[in-house]
Enzyme design. Structure first.
Site, mmCIF file in Angstrom:
data_model
loop_
_atom_site.group_PDB
_atom_site.id
_atom_site.type_symbol
_atom_site.label_atom_id
_atom_site.label_comp_id
_atom_site.label_asym_id
_atom_site.label_seq_id
_atom_site.Cartn_x
_atom_site.Cartn_y
_atom_site.Cartn_z
ATOM 1 N N ASP A 96 -5.424 -6.496 7.010
ATOM 2 C CA ASP A 96 -4.520 -6.227 8.130
ATOM 3 C C ASP A 96 -3.144 -5.753 7.687
ATOM 4 O O ASP A 96 -2.248 -5.596 8.520
ATOM 5 C CB ASP A 96 -4.391 -7.451 9.040
ATOM 6 C CG ASP A 96 -4.044 -8.717 8.277
ATOM 7 O OD1 ASP A 96 -3.935 -8.674 7.044
ATOM 8 O OD2 ASP A 96 -3.891 -9.763 8.938
ATOM 9 N N LYS A 112 5.383 -19.883 4.012
ATOM 10 C CA LYS A 112 6.282 -19.974 5.161
ATOM 11 C C LYS A 112 7.195 -21.201 5.102
ATOM 12 O O LYS A 112 7.146 -22.075 5.974
ATOM 13 C CB LYS A 112 5.459 -19.961 6.458
ATOM 14 C CG LYS A 112 4.642 -18.690 6.628
ATOM 15 C CD LYS A 112 3.818 -18.690 7.889
ATOM 16 C CE LYS A 112 3.015 -17.406 7.984
ATOM 17 N NZ LYS A 112 2.134 -17.368 9.181
ATOM 18 N N ASP A 155 2.784 -5.574 7.601
ATOM 19 C CA ASP A 155 1.733 -6.424 8.146
ATOM 20 C C ASP A 155 1.484 -5.976 9.580
ATOM 21 O O ASP A 155 2.362 -6.088 10.436
ATOM 22 C CB ASP A 155 2.189 -7.888 8.092
ATOM 23 C CG ASP A 155 1.282 -8.836 8.853
ATOM 24 O OD1 ASP A 155 0.181 -8.418 9.276
ATOM 25 O OD2 ASP A 155 1.668 -10.004 9.038
#
Length: 241
Positions: free
Chosen positions: A107, A165, A221
């Site tokens: 992706d 993250k 992304d």
């Protein structure tokens, strides 16, 4: 050389586009993400690619069946998602005998030359100086939003920290989702599945992996409709330039 192209995700952030089309078959500048990746892998010397499927898998199968060029594609359907690292473990037989293999997130969209990653992994050596290549080589880029990415800490080319993250990032070097792995990484994926490359595998490779920058390569992304719109505008302009 072999590669695993991770394409089984539901693409929930990209809805409503992905309600009818699997994310890897979304088109940018007249080419699906899947075809763009397969062409890039062929250019990097990859002969065989395993593509995992789940959401709207029949569309991916039909699309692959219509390809007449590029690397040989094997489809691995996952009735229940295994996670990105789980896919590698469950397809160990495909990777048997390889001294290295590539793993990529389908992706993403980039014009980064995958041969740079391959060459860096083969030439880098073990982080401790032994021959035979590092256990892994990660691609990284500078991000203005480090709390939204997997963040890599690098010293002299060696990965010394990795957090997915983080609430308080210690670096602005982000994981670009393109990896060169040695076969030994398959032993690092803990059971039970599903397991994720970012959350479950990469932290175990700290100190034994290297990083290579994608430099000025274009990278995005394709995770949201806004990102897709940007990709179609910018990638299309680059293709026609």
């Amino acid at each position: 050389m072999k590669a695993v192209l991770l394409a089984a995700g539901l693409g929930t952030r990209l809805r409503p586009v992905t309600d009818a089309v699997p994310k890897c078959l979304v088109e940018v500048a007249g080419r699906t993400l899947l075809d763009t990746w397969l062409d890039a892998l062929a250019a990097a010397g990859v002969d065989e690619v395993l593509v995992n499927t789940h959401h709207l898998a029949e569309q991916v199968a039909a699309h692959v069946a219509g390809r007449t060029a590029g690397p040989l594609v094997h489809l691995a359907h996952e009735p229940v998602l295994l996670g990105s690292a789980g896919t590698l473990v469950r397809n160990r037989e495909f990777l048997d005998g390889e001294d290295m293999f590539l793993v990529l997130n389908a992706d993403n969209l980039t014009d980064f030359d995958l041969r740079v990653l391959v060459d860096a992994h083969r030439a880098g050596g073990d982080p401790e100086g032994a021959a035979g290549g590092a256990v892994a080589t990660l691609t990284v880029f500078r991000t203005p939003r480090p709390s939204e990415c997997g963040i890599v800490e690098v010293v002299d080319g060696r990965v010394v920290g990795f957090v997915e993250k983080p609430a308080v990032p210690r670096s602005d070097l982000a994981n670009a989702g393109m990896y060169a792995f040695g076969p030994e990484v398959l032993e690092e994926v803990p059971e039970p599945l599903p397991r994720d490359v970012g959350f479950d595998l990469l932290p175990r490779l700290v100190g034994r992996a290297r990083a290579v920058s994608i430099g000025d390569s274009w990278f995005l992304d394709i995770g949201t409709p806004q990102a897709l719109e940007r990709a179609r505008a910018e990638w299309g302009a680059r293709a026609s330039a």
